[in-house]
Design an enzyme around this catalytic site. Structure first.
Site, PDB file in Angstrom:
ATOM      1  N   GLU A  17      -8.742  -4.052   2.505  1.00 44.33           N
ATOM      2  CA  GLU A  17      -9.344  -2.879   3.130  1.00 44.33           C
ATOM      3  C   GLU A  17     -10.863  -2.971   2.991  1.00 44.33           C
ATOM      4  OE1 GLU A  17      -7.679   0.687   1.465  1.00 44.33           O
ATOM      5  OE2 GLU A  17      -5.632  -0.041   1.755  1.00 44.33           O
ATOM      6  N   GLY A  26      -5.730  -9.574   4.593  1.00 42.08           N
ATOM      7  CA  GLY A  26      -7.120  -9.216   4.349  1.00 42.08           C
ATOM      8  C   GLY A  26      -7.148  -8.088   3.342  1.00 42.08           C
ATOM      9  N   GLY A  70       0.834  -1.191   0.000  1.00 41.97           N
ATOM     10  CA  GLY A  70       0.000   0.000   0.000  1.00 41.97           C
ATOM     11  C   GLY A  70       0.867   1.237   0.000  1.00 41.97           C
ATOM     12  N   GLY A  92       0.405   4.928   0.560  1.00 41.80           N
ATOM     13  CA  GLY A  92      -0.611   5.884   0.987  1.00 41.80           C
ATOM     14  C   GLY A  92      -0.088   7.305   0.920  1.00 41.80           C
ATOM     15  N   ASN A 123      -8.956   2.090   6.892  1.00 37.21           N
ATOM     16  CA  ASN A 123      -8.066   1.655   7.967  1.00 37.21           C
ATOM     17  C   ASN A 123      -8.596   0.446   8.735  1.00 37.21           C
ATOM     18  OD1 ASN A 123      -5.987   3.442   7.427  1.00 37.21           O
ATOM     19  ND2 ASN A 123      -6.944   5.094   8.592  1.00 37.21           N
ATOM     20  N   ASP A 175      -8.542   8.426  13.057  1.00 41.78           N
ATOM     21  CA  ASP A 175      -8.674   8.460  11.594  1.00 41.78           C
ATOM     22  C   ASP A 175      -9.381   7.195  11.127  1.00 41.78           C
ATOM     23  OD1 ASP A 175      -8.390   9.335   8.954  1.00 41.78           O
ATOM     24  OD2 ASP A 175      -6.389   8.490   8.739  1.00 41.78           O
ATOM     25  N   GLU A 185       0.602   9.138   3.592  1.00 43.45           N
ATOM     26  CA  GLU A 185       1.530   9.444   4.670  1.00 43.45           C
ATOM     27  C   GLU A 185       2.492   8.306   4.967  1.00 43.45           C
ATOM     28  OE1 GLU A 185      -0.070  12.346   7.544  1.00 43.45           O
ATOM     29  OE2 GLU A 185       0.778  12.954   5.645  1.00 43.45           O
TER      30      GLU A 185
HETATM   31  N1  LIG Z   1      -0.686  -4.944   9.482  1.00 40.34           N
HETATM   32  C1  LIG Z   1      -1.125  -4.914   8.210  1.00 40.34           C
HETATM   33  N2  LIG Z   1      -1.509  -6.071   7.604  1.00 40.34           N
HETATM   34  C2  LIG Z   1      -1.930  -6.056   6.323  1.00 40.34           C
HETATM   35  N3  LIG Z   1      -1.992  -4.960   5.537  1.00 40.34           N
HETATM   36  C3  LIG Z   1      -1.620  -3.785   6.063  1.00 40.34           C
HETATM   37  C4  LIG Z   1      -1.171  -3.696   7.420  1.00 40.34           C
HETATM   38  N4  LIG Z   1      -0.852  -2.417   7.682  1.00 40.34           N
HETATM   39  C5  LIG Z   1      -1.095  -1.742   6.535  1.00 40.34           C
HETATM   40  N5  LIG Z   1      -1.560  -2.535   5.555  1.00 40.34           N
HETATM   41  C6  LIG Z   1      -1.940  -2.132   4.167  1.00 40.34           C
HETATM   42  O1  LIG Z   1      -1.256  -0.955   3.791  1.00 40.34           O
HETATM   43  C7  LIG Z   1      -2.180   0.131   3.584  1.00 40.34           C
HETATM   44  C8  LIG Z   1      -1.613   1.436   4.125  1.00 40.34           C
HETATM   45  O2  LIG Z   1      -1.332   1.293   5.513  1.00 40.34           O
HETATM   46  P1  LIG Z   1      -1.749   2.369   6.593  1.00 40.34           P
HETATM   47  O3  LIG Z   1      -1.184   1.921   7.888  1.00 40.34           O
HETATM   48  O4  LIG Z   1      -3.220   2.601   6.534  1.00 40.34           O
HETATM   49  O5  LIG Z   1      -0.938   3.659   6.129  1.00 40.34           O
HETATM   50  P2  LIG Z   1      -1.398   4.997   5.335  1.00 40.34           P
HETATM   51  O6  LIG Z   1      -2.898   5.017   5.223  1.00 40.34           O
HETATM   52  O7  LIG Z   1      -0.873   6.104   6.174  1.00 40.34           O
HETATM   53  O8  LIG Z   1      -0.705   4.914   4.035  1.00 40.34           O
HETATM   54  C9  LIG Z   1      -3.421  -0.307   4.311  1.00 40.34           C
HETATM   55  O9  LIG Z   1      -4.561   0.293   3.830  1.00 40.34           O
HETATM   56  C10 LIG Z   1      -3.414  -1.811   4.106  1.00 40.34           C
HETATM   57  O10 LIG Z   1      -3.907  -2.157   2.834  1.00 40.34           O
HETATM   58 MG   LIG Z   2      -4.419   4.226   6.240  1.00 43.35          MG
END
Ligand SMILES: Nc1ncnc2c1ncn2[C@@H]1O[C@H](COP(=O)(O)OP(=O)(O)O)[C@@H](O)[C@H]1O
Ligand SMILES: [Mg+2]
Length: 301
Positions: free
Chosen positions: A196, A194, A103, A105, A235, A230, A107
């Site tokens: 989102e 999994g 992913g 994102g 998330n 958030d 941030e």
């Molecule tokens: N522990 C995790 N297990 C599986 N997928 C994850 C996990 N943490 C993040 N992801 C994937 O990475 C994406 C971005 O992570 P996230 O922590 O939401 O950071 P951000 O939204 O700041 O980019 C998530 O939407 C998810 O798809």
């Molecule tokens: Mg996120």
């Protein structure tokens, strides 16, 4: 070059002295936008000739930014900061390999990875202020620019906060990633396979899932004393069997902190709005708040 290519092509070539010079530059950046060459020399305790050699190597790897006026100075970029964190995590025995992006994102850049004992993990690189950092590159390079320091600093703070939240949450046995390690702006946590919630094509019993998520938000609020801050369909990661994880915690708010009620309200509003739009489930926001805060013991879904 992408992060994956950098790791594949460059990280493997890095030698201890390269890291020593990067660490010296990093140290100088606490007080300078660019670390003066003399400080790189001093902090690294390497002979000048060696430092010159390392700097030209690092430059060739595109791991440095530099200025020549009003003084000769060097600064880290994304990749070198990433490399310093990865190197520390590898040396600490927390990480063995970086895998594919899962992913990208706003941030953070999120990858999967492997631990030395073969467990799949998530490696999250916090990138706070990425946009303004890109803008700074267009500014004349020798202009003292505090925003870069603030990018490093803010990204590290975000990682430290997320790690702190995950440690608190794991103690409350919350459905959140297990914290494994943190260094600089990078958090290593358990992997959950999994998708989102926003991308879930079909849910067997959306009512049940919503109730489970609200129950989890409640437990986290009452037992861990935390509010996500958030919470949204982006998330929450959901498995086919209905199991889920609440991820992405750097902006958490503690129960009792100024304004915490408004964060809880917004989190629940986002959650309810998604389930209302997508599945037609109608729950009153005030009822949900009463339930989560413990003012009421039941919530009809
Ligand atoms: N522990 C995790 N297990 C599986 N997928 C994850 C996990 N943490 C993040 N992801 C994937 O990475 C994406 C971005 O992570 P996230 O922590 O939401 O950071 P951000 O939204 O700041 O980019 C998530 O939407 C998810 O798809
Ligand atoms: Mg996120």
């Amino acid at each position: 070059m992408s992060m994956e290519e950098m790791v594949l092509n460059v990280f493997r070539k890095m030698e201890p002295e390269d890291f020593r010079v990067l660490t010296a530059i990093e140290l100088g950046m606490v007080s300078h936008e660019y670390t003066p060459f003399e400080d790189v020399l001093r902090y690294s305790s390497l002979p000048e000739e060696e430092v010159r050699y390392r700097i030209s190597r690092l430059n060739g790897f595109k791991l440095l930014r530099s200025i020549s006026r009003p003084f000769e100075g060097y600064a880290l970029n994304y990749y070198s900061y990433d490399f310093l964190a990865l190197n520390a995590l590898v040396k600490a025995g927390k990480l063995e390999a970086l895998g594919k992006p899962v992913g990208i994102g706003k941030e953070a850049d999120v990858f999967d990875g492997l631990t030395p004992d073969g467990k799949k993990v998530i490696v999250k690189f916090h990138r706070v202020g990425r946009v303004s950092f890109r803008q700074t590159r267009r500014i004349r390079r020798y202009v003292a620019d505090r925003r870069h320091i603030s990018w490093l600093y803010q990204s590290r703070i975000a990682a430290e906060r997320e790690y702190e939240a995950l440690k608190t949450l794991v103690k409350a046995r919350a459905k959140t990633p297990r914290p494994i390690a943190q260094n600089r702006h990078v958090v290593v946590m358990s992997y959950f396979s999994g998708v989102e919630l926003i991308d879930v094509a079909y849910i067997d019993e959306p009512k049940l899932l919503l109730k489970d998520i609200i129950d989890e938000v409640r437990r986290i609020y009452l037992e861990a004393g935390l509010i996500h801050g958030d919470l949204s369909e982006y998330n929450i990661v959901v498995k086919e069997d209905g199991d889920f994880l609440i991820i992405d915690w750097p902006q958490f708010v503690k129960r009792g902190e100024p304004g915490f009620e408004s964060y809880l309200r917004r989190d629940l509003r986002n959650l309810l709005k998604f389930f209302r739009k997508k599945f037609g489930l109608k729950i009153s926001l005030d009822d949900a708040i009463s339930y989560v805060t413990g003012a009421s013991e039941h919530l009809d879904v």
